[in-house]
Scaffold this active site. Sequence first.
Site, short mmCIF file in Angstrom:
data_model
loop_
_atom_site.label_atom_id
_atom_site.label_comp_id
_atom_site.label_asym_id
_atom_site.label_seq_id
_atom_site.Cartn_x
_atom_site.Cartn_y
_atom_site.Cartn_z
N SER A 1 -24.09 16.36 7.00
CA SER A 1 -25.37 15.69 6.80
C SER A 1 -26.08 15.58 8.15
CB SER A 1 -25.17 14.29 6.21
OG SER A 1 -24.49 13.45 7.14
N ASP B 1 -26.10 19.00 3.78
CA ASP B 1 -26.43 18.10 2.66
C ASP B 1 -27.91 17.73 2.65
OD1 ASP B 1 -25.78 16.74 0.40
OD2 ASP B 1 -24.37 15.37 1.34
N HIS B 2 -28.25 16.77 1.78
CA HIS B 2 -29.63 16.35 1.53
C HIS B 2 -30.53 16.41 2.76
CE1 HIS B 2 -28.74 14.56 -2.49
NE2 HIS B 2 -27.54 14.42 -1.95
N ASP C 1 -33.72 18.43 -0.27
CA ASP C 1 -33.92 17.36 -1.25
C ASP C 1 -35.36 16.86 -1.12
OD1 ASP C 1 -33.97 15.21 -2.87
OD2 ASP C 1 -32.24 14.18 -1.99
#
Length: 274
Positions: free
Chosen positions: A172, A219-220, A254
């Site tokens: 992340s 990740d996001h 995202d």
Amino acid sequence: QGHSSPRRAVRFLFPKSPSQSKAMPSKVGVALATAGAYAAAQAFLAPGVTAPVTPSTGRHLRQATEASSAASCAGAGALAMGAAGVAVAANQKRVSRRCQVVRQAVAEKVFTKMPASVKPGVVTGQALVDLLNYAKENEFAIPGVNVVSSSSVNACMEAAKKAGGPVMVTFSRGGGQFLAGKAADNTDDAACIAGTVAGALHVRQVAKLYGVPVILHTDHCQKSWLPWFDGLIEASEEYFEKNGEPLFSSHMLDLSEESLEDNIAICKKYLERM
């Protein structure tokens, strides 16, 4: 692509191998059972409390009766405690046995017959597509573990090796910054980028040594974090020029907070660049 559901942290725990698990009652249960049983035996086997009978000992008789009653109650309570301890120990043993059965079942179901394109180490491109299709066809999930250090990276791949399956190592933005160190200058997401790239290169160096396929994922990434994303794409392009494949296997944009039009437009721009 857009991700409209609330964000959740999902952890996958690899069970221990059968050799590491033994059905044993808890120490607390055993101690409780032993202490309770011993106290009950002492209370019931000890001679009752008596007092000499004389014309002036009515009060003593009452006291003796109360003491005897108290001893009997204590014995009954201790016996109940002992029985409870035995029940706790037995329940712990049953639970442990059930866990062992589950671990054995999981350990026996390893996925060793991977597609020919999937090799130990980081998988990208067609090999990644083949691995995801293989997982779908065989109806199993690939754990995605968020990591924040080389130690957590190693633990993740060690667990995958023991369980006999592929794994997804996920960075992340915050995890990348943590890996770089809190004192590192993070102007324009410099520390976030540097830490994530450093972690990815570490995975690249050691993944093959664990003998498992690894999906290297980020990740996001929301719209305000796109500078971090841009830095990762630049690093991946540089890696591609030298090695013929991107540094990372996959990324997540995202943009669920944005309008559908902006979501699609931003994704389109990055997909064309990739």
